[in-house]
Design an enzyme around this catalytic site. Structure first.
Site, PDB file in Angstrom:
ATOM      1  N   ASN A 190     -17.375  -9.920  17.984  1.00 31.19           N
ATOM      2  CA  ASN A 190     -17.909 -10.874  17.004  1.00 31.19           C
ATOM      3  C   ASN A 190     -16.838 -11.935  16.796  1.00 31.19           C
ATOM      4  O   ASN A 190     -15.813 -11.664  16.181  1.00 31.19           O
ATOM      5  CB  ASN A 190     -18.209 -10.115  15.694  1.00 31.19           C
ATOM      6  N   LYS A 204     -16.992 -14.507  15.029  1.00 25.01           N
ATOM      7  CA  LYS A 204     -17.025 -15.115  13.684  1.00 25.01           C
ATOM      8  C   LYS A 204     -16.937 -16.646  13.820  1.00 25.01           C
ATOM      9  O   LYS A 204     -17.464 -17.191  14.799  1.00 25.01           O
ATOM     10  CB  LYS A 204     -15.919 -14.514  12.811  1.00 25.01           C
ATOM     11  N   HIS A 220     -23.759  -8.689   8.200  1.00 23.05           N
ATOM     12  CA  HIS A 220     -22.293  -8.545   8.205  1.00 23.05           C
ATOM     13  C   HIS A 220     -21.792  -8.736   6.773  1.00 23.05           C
ATOM     14  O   HIS A 220     -22.307  -9.560   6.018  1.00 23.05           O
ATOM     15  CB  HIS A 220     -21.670  -9.578   9.145  1.00 23.05           C
ATOM     16  N   GLU A 277     -19.374 -10.265   5.658  1.00 20.10           N
ATOM     17  CA  GLU A 277     -18.965 -11.635   5.335  1.00 20.10           C
ATOM     18  C   GLU A 277     -20.180 -12.482   4.969  1.00 20.10           C
ATOM     19  O   GLU A 277     -20.089 -13.371   4.122  1.00 20.10           O
ATOM     20  CB  GLU A 277     -18.165 -12.226   6.507  1.00 20.10           C
ATOM     21  N   GLU A 327     -18.925  -0.882   9.091  1.00 22.41           N
ATOM     22  CA  GLU A 327     -17.700  -1.663   8.939  1.00 22.41           C
ATOM     23  C   GLU A 327     -17.214  -1.568   7.490  1.00 22.41           C
ATOM     24  O   GLU A 327     -17.731  -2.289   6.617  1.00 22.41           O
ATOM     25  CB  GLU A 327     -17.949  -3.143   9.267  1.00 22.41           C
ATOM     26  N   GLY A 345     -10.171  -7.000   9.408  1.00 24.07           N
ATOM     27  CA  GLY A 345      -9.088  -7.984   9.483  1.00 24.07           C
ATOM     28  C   GLY A 345      -7.814  -7.573   8.765  1.00 24.07           C
ATOM     29  O   GLY A 345      -6.935  -8.404   8.542  1.00 24.07           O
ATOM     30  N   SER A 357     -10.825  -3.689  12.296  1.00 23.63           N
ATOM     31  CA  SER A 357      -9.469  -3.568  12.846  1.00 23.63           C
ATOM     32  C   SER A 357      -9.391  -2.694  14.091  1.00 23.63           C
ATOM     33  O   SER A 357      -8.388  -2.008  14.307  1.00 23.63           O
ATOM     34  CB  SER A 357      -8.491  -3.065  11.772  1.00 23.63           C
TER      35      SER A 357
HETATM   36  O1  G3P Z   1     -17.676  -7.664  12.968  1.00 24.27           O
HETATM   37  C1  G3P Z   1     -16.379  -7.341  13.327  1.00 24.27           C
HETATM   38  C2  G3P Z   1     -15.483  -7.162  12.188  1.00 24.27           C
HETATM   39  O2  G3P Z   1     -15.886  -7.548  10.941  1.00 24.27           O
HETATM   40  C3  G3P Z   1     -14.189  -6.542  12.346  1.00 24.27           C
HETATM   41  O3  G3P Z   1     -13.262  -7.567  12.367  1.00 24.27           O
HETATM   42  O4  G3P Z   1     -11.126  -8.557  12.952  1.00 24.27           O
HETATM   43  O5  G3P Z   1     -11.213  -6.363  11.732  1.00 24.27           O
HETATM   44  O6  G3P Z   1     -11.882  -6.468  14.115  1.00 24.27           O
HETATM   45  P1  G3P Z   1     -11.759  -7.218  12.823  1.00 24.27           P
END
Ligand code: G3P
Length: 255
Positions: free
Chosen positions: A10, A12, A93, A95, A172, A178, A217
């Site tokens: 993703n 983003k 998602h 976000e 998630e 992140g 993450s």
């Molecule tokens: O949709 C993927 C996500 O929200 C995870 O983001 O950067 O933690 O891998 P990240």
């Protein structure tokens, strides 16, 4: 029926045309692999170009509107994503839920609109850190999933295409996105088992094959452990999907 692990990047709100070089490198590497399904969800602006650039991986949107067309300035419909060459779309998602106030009911409506447009769908759910700390994570995420999943009628098999090929779920935890933090393997396993129960409650036998991805993450160092956790059917990857090297490290761990 058991499908291959599914690893989705993703992007983003990241990526310009130059970033497509990473996608091409990912596509070339995936073409040499078997036993893993891979997708990338770039921003809307890159969907058509990505479709032209790749052959071995799926192409997805990160959101869609519930309507097929109309007076919705700034929005993009599932039918338009399909027209641009997308195979799937991510809905719900955290976000989107946080930045745009998306409710479970809206997420369900988006999932149903996407399926109606012929796309497959990844429905995202996850708890906040406060909900995890207060011991409510499983209850909250189970309720979220129940209310966000497309109806059995909308999600049903179409011809030879099974439910599990049209629908995936991504767990998630909001606090893991992140941040470099991930839940314990035991917590991931417990949550995935809880979500499996909800999928079977929603769809019966067909729900047992729907892949439940872990997101938050994921990186090349933790991917093998996360992906081999019972109940984990793949990964939804943010930051680490922007480089071919790190994303392929994760894909390799899934295969
Ligand atoms: O949709 C993927 C996500 O929200 C995870 O983001 O950067 O933690 O891998 P990240």
């Amino acid at each position: 029926m058991s499908l291959s692990p599914y690893v989705v990047g993703n992007w983003k709100m990241n990526g310009v045309r130059a970033t497509l070089a990473e996608a091409r490198a990912i596509d070339r590497a995936v073409a040499r692999l078997t036993g893993v399904e891979v997708g990338l969800a770039p921003p809307f602006t890159l969907i058509a170009a990505l479709r032209e650039a790749v052959t071995a991986i799926g192409v997805g949107g990160q959101d869609c509107h519930v309507a097929a067309k109309g007076a919705h300035t700034g929005d993009v419909s599932a039918a338009m994503l399909a027209d641009a060459g997308a195979d799937f779309v991510i809905v719900g998602h955290s976000e989107r839920r946080a930045d745009h106030g998306e409710s479970d009911a809206l997420v369900r409506a988006k999932a149903e609109a996407a399926l109606a447009a012929g796309l497959s769908v990844i429905v995202c759910v996850g708890e906040t850190e406060a909900q995890r700390d207060s011991g409510e994570a499983e209850a909250v995420v189970s309720r979220q999933l129940d209310a966000s999943l497309p109806s059995g009628e909308a999600a049903g098999e179409v011809g030879e295409v099974k439910l599990a090929e049209r629908l995936a779920v991504a767990y998630e935890p909001v606090w893991a996105i992140g941040t470099g933090r991930v839940p314990s393997v035991a917590d991931v396993e417990a949550m995935h088992a809880a979500l499996r129960q909800r999928l079977v409650a929603a769809y019966g036998e067909g729900g047992s094959d729907v892949r439940v991805l872990y997101g938050g993450s994921v990186n090349p160092s933790n991917a093998a452990e996360l992906l081999s956790t019972p109940g984990v059917g793949g990964a939804l990857v943010g930051g680490a999907s922007l480089s071919a090297e790190s994303f392929m490290g994760i894909v390799a761990a899934a295969g």
